[in-house]
Design an enzyme around this catalytic site. Structure first.
Site, PDB file in Angstrom:
ATOM      1  N   LYS A  55      -9.950   2.346   1.767  1.00 17.46           N
ATOM      2  CA  LYS A  55     -10.123   1.702   0.455  1.00 17.46           C
ATOM      3  C   LYS A  55     -11.412   2.200  -0.181  1.00 17.46           C
ATOM      4  O   LYS A  55     -12.376   2.503   0.536  1.00 17.46           O
ATOM      5  CB  LYS A  55     -10.230   0.174   0.621  1.00 17.46           C
ATOM      6  CG  LYS A  55      -9.021  -0.462   1.282  1.00 17.46           C
ATOM      7  CD  LYS A  55      -9.232  -1.939   1.575  1.00 17.46           C
ATOM      8  CE  LYS A  55      -8.053  -2.498   2.340  1.00 17.46           C
ATOM      9  NZ  LYS A  55      -8.258  -3.845   2.864  1.00 17.46           N
TER      10      LYS A  55
ATOM     11  N   LYS B 201      -4.969  -0.774  10.362  1.00 12.95           N
ATOM     12  CA  LYS B 201      -3.844  -1.434   9.688  1.00 12.95           C
ATOM     13  C   LYS B 201      -3.083  -2.244  10.746  1.00 12.95           C
ATOM     14  O   LYS B 201      -2.397  -1.687  11.600  1.00 12.95           O
ATOM     15  CB  LYS B 201      -2.931  -0.386   9.044  1.00 12.95           C
ATOM     16  CG  LYS B 201      -1.820  -0.998   8.225  1.00 12.95           C
ATOM     17  CD  LYS B 201      -1.158   0.074   7.364  1.00 12.95           C
ATOM     18  CE  LYS B 201      -0.196  -0.532   6.361  1.00 12.95           C
ATOM     19  NZ  LYS B 201       0.923  -1.229   6.967  1.00 12.95           N
TER      20      LYS B 201
ATOM     21  N   CYS C 137      36.904   3.664  31.123  1.00  7.79           N
ATOM     22  CA  CYS C 137      35.900   2.605  30.997  1.00  7.79           C
ATOM     23  C   CYS C 137      35.194   2.387  32.336  1.00  7.79           C
ATOM     24  O   CYS C 137      35.859   2.236  33.370  1.00  7.79           O
ATOM     25  CB  CYS C 137      36.582   1.313  30.552  1.00  7.79           C
ATOM     26  SG  CYS C 137      35.500  -0.113  30.658  1.00  7.79           S
TER      27      CYS C 137
ATOM     28  N   LEU D 288       0.844  -1.206   0.000  1.00  9.72           N
ATOM     29  CA  LEU D 288       0.000   0.000   0.000  1.00  9.72           C
ATOM     30  C   LEU D 288       0.872   1.245   0.000  1.00  9.72           C
ATOM     31  O   LEU D 288       1.957   1.245   0.579  1.00  9.72           O
ATOM     32  CB  LEU D 288      -0.862   0.016   1.266  1.00  9.72           C
ATOM     33  CG  LEU D 288      -1.932  -1.062   1.379  1.00  9.72           C
ATOM     34  CD1 LEU D 288      -2.472  -1.124   2.805  1.00  9.72           C
ATOM     35  CD2 LEU D 288      -3.074  -0.778   0.405  1.00  9.72           C
TER      36      LEU D 288
HETATM   37  S1  IVH Z   1      -5.023  -4.346   2.204  1.00 13.45           S
HETATM   38  C1  IVH Z   1      -3.407  -4.550  -2.069  1.00 13.45           C
HETATM   39  N1  IVH Z   1      -5.742  -3.973   4.673  1.00 13.45           N
HETATM   40  O1  IVH Z   1      -0.200  -3.762   5.181  1.00 13.45           O
HETATM   41  C2  IVH Z   1      -3.343  -4.286  -0.643  1.00 13.45           C
HETATM   42  N2  IVH Z   1      -3.450  -4.479   4.263  1.00 13.45           N
HETATM   43  O2  IVH Z   1       1.541  -1.990   3.674  1.00 13.45           O
HETATM   44  C3  IVH Z   1      -3.792  -5.426   0.154  1.00 13.45           C
HETATM   45  N3  IVH Z   1      -2.088  -4.663   6.285  1.00 13.45           N
HETATM   46  O3  IVH Z   1       0.894  -6.170   2.864  1.00 13.45           O
HETATM   47  C4  IVH Z   1      -3.667  -5.201   1.577  1.00 13.45           C
HETATM   48  N4  IVH Z   1      -3.705  -4.283   7.710  1.00 13.45           N
HETATM   49  O4  IVH Z   1       0.200  -6.962   5.177  1.00 13.45           O
HETATM   50  C5  IVH Z   1      -4.721  -4.252   3.853  1.00 13.45           C
HETATM   51  N5  IVH Z   1      -6.547  -3.693   6.817  1.00 13.45           N
HETATM   52  C6  IVH Z   1      -5.535  -3.955   5.998  1.00 13.45           C
HETATM   53  C7  IVH Z   1      -4.239  -4.208   6.487  1.00 13.45           C
HETATM   54  C8  IVH Z   1      -3.220  -4.456   5.567  1.00 13.45           C
HETATM   55  C9  IVH Z   1      -2.420  -4.557   7.587  1.00 13.45           C
HETATM   56  C10 IVH Z   1      -0.732  -4.926   5.761  1.00 13.45           C
HETATM   57  C11 IVH Z   1      -0.665  -5.985   4.687  1.00 13.45           C
HETATM   58  C12 IVH Z   1      -0.036  -5.327   3.503  1.00 13.45           C
HETATM   59  C13 IVH Z   1       0.653  -4.161   4.131  1.00 13.45           C
HETATM   60  C14 IVH Z   1       0.806  -3.036   3.124  1.00 13.45           C
END
Ligand code: IVH
Length: 669
Positions: free
Chosen positions: A293, A119, A408, A86
């Site tokens: 998203k 996240k 030291c 991301l």
């Molecule tokens: S979406 C195409 N949603 O963050 C993107 N990722 O920096 C698909 N991650 O590799 C991932 N929480 O390991 C998504 N709610 C969340 C997330 C998340 C943690 C991690 C994931 C990704 C990384 C990207």
């Protein structure tokens, strides 16, 4: 149970009940039966399966921890659909700017619906289900290739081994984050301290370290969990929005996050981001931001992707947590190579639910830069790591900054500093503090791996005057070990056994264990491969050492200095006499598909890091070198290649693009 009922049906019935209760307990946190009743069902199933082994299936709840599959490496697997990352943003303005960028993809008066999720600070994994049964799982790796960690993922209790769905999905790839709860992380670290093993710096490292265990039985003991965030391919199921995807996941037995919100406009997004930021400490797991998203899959498709990340999503990263407290004292620690590092003791302060009383100060240049001294009120910050750092002085209550020591703190000898170096060093080879740290390093897991030893054991043995050189470790007797606190017969025997076992470590571990300045695990391996035994290594001249690929002049000088000491040579002789192995086992790679093939990489690769490409070559028996010669078989060319490309052309060597290289390697896998 009714005995007329066919056994196979009885077994399937029990499995379905157990799967339902697993989902209630591990995904919804809402158990419907007591642990006792659950155990009774589980034991019934185990008994029936034991009596009828032909009916055991891989997706049975009894199959979470397989016998003893201990693999030495993880197989590489290609993701059907790449696992992208991301784009990060660090302020609300960045998020608003992203919104402006994507608005261009919709008509003027059309509003975009968003979905916002925490996240999770863990490790991404992809789970593949075929006909509703879990068949394999992999790490993200470089996004195209991951590592096969199926057995380890099976031990995670809230990952369904069979989907709770009455329709059959031919292929279903669910992606999400493997993580460890804050409470379980603390417990794990406490247990590691008891076992005298190194602690994990943060929950993310703990999750990664536990998931990538070569032995799934260890993964099973770690309390890992999984939460869904995305998918690869799902065949035969129409889903139009991400919020519907989560509903669907819930329905088929997956755990999803509670704090997910569908937002009607960007204002709602911003408010929810603020809410998550303020409430991050109330979540049971660590989050480092939130992901915004676009909810509609149709619109996601229109907005599209860069080659690395979707344009329809953005990760908002929270600012690091800060607190203000008083700097009570600065302790000077002497490392194993004599480097003196300042460590701050703070008035205890609570930061994100953890009481902080120590902080790193890095070095004395940093102290000068911060103009910090004992008594000042300081701002501390935790950025992912458990140990915070001092980032600035909040109120100056003292004069000037804390000065570097002249002597030291352990042996009182004069401190030495190279002119353009930031580190202050104790250069006394017999400094007790250095020797203590050297011993701790020598016995550690990545070095001689003496299980059951560690700081506390080393400290006691030093106090008992039993250790004067590394070689003394191999002279310890059962009676010596019985003198240690809390050591009874069994524990003493185990330690003696571990010491004996450690004699078998290959040469590369021994070289690393010796603690030669600047020699890390990788250079130790290179040197062991090159010289095969310790005598060749000791006798190597400056020229011999300089001719070794990747061993530069600083390392060479440090090796020469190390072996110039007569006491060191005596100690190594004693190690040999105690039966410590000093030879590197020869690896037979001749049967591997790229055996005897030499590669040179030049320019920037877009989907692989250089290290991954080198590892791929090595794992297939090939060699990756840095300069092109007539002996080179292939030159892999990325973007902006250097003169190596021209040289390869002039020598007529086969040139591979990144794609061609991947094809070649893939064919061999
Ligand atoms: S979406 C195409 N949603 O963050 C993107 N990722 O920096 C698909 N991650 O590799 C991932 N929480 O390991 C998504 N709610 C969340 C997330 C998340 C943690 C991690 C994931 C990704 C990384 C990207």
């Amino acid at each position: 149970m009714n005995n007329e009922y066919p056994i196979e049906k009885q077994i399937e019935d029990l499995r379905q009940q157990i799967r339902h209760h697993d989902y209630q307990y591990y995904c919804l946190d809402n158990p419907e039966i007591s642990d006792f009743e659950y155990d009774k069902l589980f034991k019934q199933l185990q008994k029936l399966e034991e009596e009828n082994p032909l009916f055991i299936t891989q997706d049975s709840p009894t199959q979470r921890v397989s016998g003893s599959v201990v693999s030495s490496t993880f197989k590489q697997v290609k993701h059907n659909t790449p696992m992208l990352s991301l784009d990060n943003s660090y302020s609300m303005e960045d998020v608003l700017a992203w919104n402006e960028r994507i608005k261009k993809f919709v008509d003027n008066n059309e509003t975009i619906e968003f979905i916002v999720e925490p996240k999770i600070d863990g490790l991404s994994a992809s789970l593949t289900y075929i006909n509703n049964s879990f068949v394999s799982g992999a790490t993200r790796g470089d996004g195209n290739y991951g590592e096969d960690i199926t057995e380890n993922l099976k031990t995670i209790k809230n990952i369904p081994l069979k989907l709770l769905y009455d329709r059959q999905l031919v292929l279903c790839e669910i992606r999400g984050e493997v993580y460890i709860n804050k409470k379980d992380f603390q417990q794990l670290n406490e247990n590691l301290v008891d076992l005298e093993q190194p602690k994990f710096a943060n929950p993310r490292n703990a999750a990664a370290g536990s998931l990538r265990q070569k032995n799934p039985q260890i993964t099973a003991q770690r309390k890992l969990s999984f939460l869904v965030h995305s998918f690869g391919q799902i065949s035969g199921q129409e889903i139009n929005k991400h919020s519907d995807f989560f509903d669907f996941c819930s329905k088929i037995g997956f755990p999803i996050q509670k704090d997910i919100k569908v937002c009607k406009n960007i204002k709602e997004v911003i408010n929810f981001l603020k809410y998550l930021q303020e409430n991050r400490d109330n979540l049971p797991y660590e989050i480092d931001g939130a992901v915004v998203k676009v909810n509609s899959y149709k619109l996601q498709k229109i907005i599209g992707y860069t080659n690395k990340s979707p344009k329809w999503a953005v990760a908002y990263k929270f600012p690091a947590r800060q607190a203000t407290t008083k700097l009570l004292s600065i302790e000077l620690q002497v490392g194993r190579t004599g480097v003196i590092t300042p460590k701050a003791t703070l008035a205890p302060v609570s930061l994100s639910g953890v009481t902080i009383s120590n902080a790193t100060l890095h070095n004395f240049d940093e102290i000068e830069r911060l103009n910090v001294n004992i008594g000042d009120d300081v701002v501390i910050e935790r950025a992912g790591e458990v140990i915070p750092k001092i980032i600035k002085v909040a109120t100056k209550n003292s004069n000037g900054y804390f000065l570097p020591p002249l002597h030291c703190p352990s042996c009182n000898s004069k401190i030495f500093k190279e002119e353009d170096d930031v580190y202050y060093n104790c250069v006394n080879p017999s400094c007790p503090a250095q020797f203590r740290r050297k011993l701790i390093h020598f016995v550690s897991r990545d070095a001689m791996n003496i299980d059951g030893s560690g700081e506390a054991v080393v400290d006691q043995l030093l106090k008992l005057n039993k250790l004067h050189t590394f070689a003394d470790i191999y002279k310890l007797t059962f009676d010596d070990v019985m003198l240690l606190e809390l050591f009874k017969e069994k524990k003493a025997n185990n330690l003696i056994q571990a010491i004996t076992e450690s004699k078998k470590q290959p040469l590369n571990k021994l070289i690393f264990a010796l603690g030669i300045r600047h020699i890390g695990e990788k250079s130790a391996q290179i040197l062991a491969d090159k010289f095969s035994n310790i005598d060749n290594f000791i006798l190597a001249t400056k020229e011999d050492l300089l001719s070794v690929n990747e061993i530069g002049p600083v390392l060479v000088q440090s090796i020469l200095d190390f072996f110039a000491n007569k006491e060191t040579l005596n100690m190594i002789e004693e190690l040999k006499n105690s039966g410590v192995n000093t030879v590197e086992p020869q690896k037979n790679t001749s049967f591997l598909p790229l055996a005897n093939k030499t590669f040179v990489l030049t320019g920037e690769l877009s989907t692989l890091t250089r290290k991954d490409a080198q590892n791929l070559i090595l794992s297939l028996g090939g060699k990756a070198t840095s300069s092109v010669s007539k002996k080179t078989d292939y030159v892999v060319v990325g973007e902006n290649p250097g003169s190596k490309y021209d040289k390869a052309v002039s020598l007529g060597i086969t040139i591979l693009t990144e794609e061609e290289f991947k094809k070649l390697v893939n064919k061999q896998l």
